[in-house]
Design a protein around this motif. Structure first.
Motif, PDB file in Angstrom:
ATOM      1  N   PHE A  33      10.814   8.664  -0.135  1.00 40.23           N
ATOM      2  CA  PHE A  33       9.543   9.307  -0.492  1.00 40.23           C
ATOM      3  C   PHE A  33       9.045   8.810  -1.844  1.00 40.23           C
ATOM      4  O   PHE A  33       7.849   8.588  -2.029  1.00 40.23           O
ATOM      5  N   SER A  34       9.945   8.614  -2.781  1.00 38.84           N
ATOM      6  CA  SER A  34       9.577   8.097  -4.095  1.00 38.84           C
ATOM      7  C   SER A  34       8.983   6.690  -3.978  1.00 38.84           C
ATOM      8  O   SER A  34       7.985   6.373  -4.633  1.00 38.84           O
ATOM      9  N   THR A  35       9.589   5.869  -3.135  1.00 39.14           N
ATOM     10  CA  THR A  35       9.057   4.518  -2.913  1.00 39.14           C
ATOM     11  C   THR A  35       7.665   4.587  -2.299  1.00 39.14           C
ATOM     12  O   THR A  35       6.754   3.869  -2.730  1.00 39.14           O
ATOM     13  N   LEU A  36       7.492   5.435  -1.312  1.00 40.88           N
ATOM     14  CA  LEU A  36       6.177   5.612  -0.691  1.00 40.88           C
ATOM     15  C   LEU A  36       5.152   6.065  -1.726  1.00 40.88           C
ATOM     16  O   LEU A  36       4.037   5.534  -1.789  1.00 40.88           O
ATOM     17  N   SER A  37       5.526   7.016  -2.572  1.00 39.28           N
ATOM     18  CA  SER A  37       4.624   7.490  -3.626  1.00 39.28           C
ATOM     19  C   SER A  37       4.261   6.366  -4.591  1.00 39.28           C
ATOM     20  O   SER A  37       3.106   6.238  -5.008  1.00 39.28           O
ATOM     21  N   LEU A  40       1.712   4.135  -2.918  1.00 38.69           N
ATOM     22  CA  LEU A  40       0.383   4.751  -2.905  1.00 38.69           C
ATOM     23  C   LEU A  40      -0.263   4.705  -4.294  1.00 38.69           C
ATOM     24  O   LEU A  40      -1.456   4.377  -4.420  1.00 38.69           O
ATOM     25  N   LYS A  41       0.510   5.012  -5.332  1.00 40.12           N
ATOM     26  CA  LYS A  41      -0.029   4.970  -6.696  1.00 40.12           C
ATOM     27  C   LYS A  41      -0.441   3.559  -7.085  1.00 40.12           C
ATOM     28  O   LYS A  41      -1.520   3.348  -7.648  1.00 40.12           O
ATOM     29  N   GLN A  42       0.410   2.594  -6.775  1.00 40.91           N
ATOM     30  CA  GLN A  42       0.104   1.212  -7.137  1.00 40.91           C
ATOM     31  C   GLN A  42      -1.075   0.695  -6.326  1.00 40.91           C
ATOM     32  O   GLN A  42      -1.891  -0.074  -6.832  1.00 40.91           O
ATOM     33  N   ARG A  47      -6.691  -0.949  -6.082  1.00 43.55           N
ATOM     34  CA  ARG A  47      -8.023  -0.722  -5.507  1.00 43.55           C
ATOM     35  C   ARG A  47      -9.053  -0.557  -6.611  1.00 43.55           C
ATOM     36  O   ARG A  47     -10.163  -1.086  -6.527  1.00 43.55           O
ATOM     37  N   ASP A  48      -8.692   0.175  -7.666  1.00 41.72           N
ATOM     38  CA  ASP A  48      -9.632   0.424  -8.757  1.00 41.72           C
ATOM     39  C   ASP A  48      -9.822  -0.782  -9.668  1.00 41.72           C
ATOM     40  O   ASP A  48     -10.928  -1.019 -10.156  1.00 41.72           O
ATOM     41  N   ALA A  57       2.456  -6.135  -8.954  1.00 42.27           N
ATOM     42  CA  ALA A  57       3.359  -4.981  -9.034  1.00 42.27           C
ATOM     43  C   ALA A  57       3.534  -4.349  -7.649  1.00 42.27           C
ATOM     44  O   ALA A  57       4.644  -3.994  -7.256  1.00 42.27           O
ATOM     45  N   LEU A  58       2.452  -4.223  -6.916  1.00 46.24           N
ATOM     46  CA  LEU A  58       2.521  -3.683  -5.560  1.00 46.24           C
ATOM     47  C   LEU A  58       3.343  -4.602  -4.661  1.00 46.24           C
ATOM     48  O   LEU A  58       4.206  -4.145  -3.906  1.00 46.24           O
ATOM     49  N   SER A  59       3.104  -5.871  -4.777  1.00 46.99           N
ATOM     50  CA  SER A  59       3.839  -6.852  -3.970  1.00 46.99           C
ATOM     51  C   SER A  59       5.339  -6.807  -4.268  1.00 46.99           C
ATOM     52  O   SER A  59       6.165  -6.909  -3.347  1.00 46.99           O
ATOM     53  N   ARG A  60       5.708  -6.622  -5.527  1.00 43.76           N
ATOM     54  CA  ARG A  60       7.134  -6.536  -5.894  1.00 43.76           C
ATOM     55  C   ARG A  60       7.801  -5.325  -5.244  1.00 43.76           C
ATOM     56  O   ARG A  60       8.930  -5.418  -4.764  1.00 43.76           O
TER      57      ARG A  60
END
Length: 108
Positions: A33-37, A40-42, A47-48, A57-60
């Protein structure tokens, strides 16, 4: 859209997200769940900003996942987006009803 109308949609999405989060925590554990969170945050950050740094960072995060966790992540994100779509469809019906428009008649 007024702030009140938008708040109803956001409330629906938060409610469904909470249910899905509980199911994911129960079935897959806090670490997943932490990884999923984190994803989503990244994703929100990227997106912004549309910055290469945020995308890297998201790709890593995603690249570090085992294949089985990557599959679970994909399924969880798919469920989340499906629930968001359901909330948006419900919101459209709510708006149509508020304006006196019967959406079932229009579908026929």
């Amino acid at each position: 859209m007024s702030a009140e109308v938008t708040a109803k949609l956001e409330s629906d999405i938060a409610f469904l997200h909470g249910i899905l989060s509980g199911v994911i925590r129960q079935r897959e554990g806090d670490a997943f769940f932490s990884t999923l969170s984190d994803v989503l945050k990244q994703s929100d950050l990227y997106r912004d900003s549309r910055s290469g740094t945020d995308f890297s960072a998201l790709s890593r995060i995603v690249s570090a996942l085992a294949d089985s966790d990557a599959e679970k992540l994909t399924r969880a994100l798919s469920c989340y987006l499906t629930l968001v779509n359901i909330a948006e469809e419900h919101h459209k019906v709510r708006l149509n009803r508020a304006q006196g428009f019967d959406s079932t008649a229009a579908a026929l």
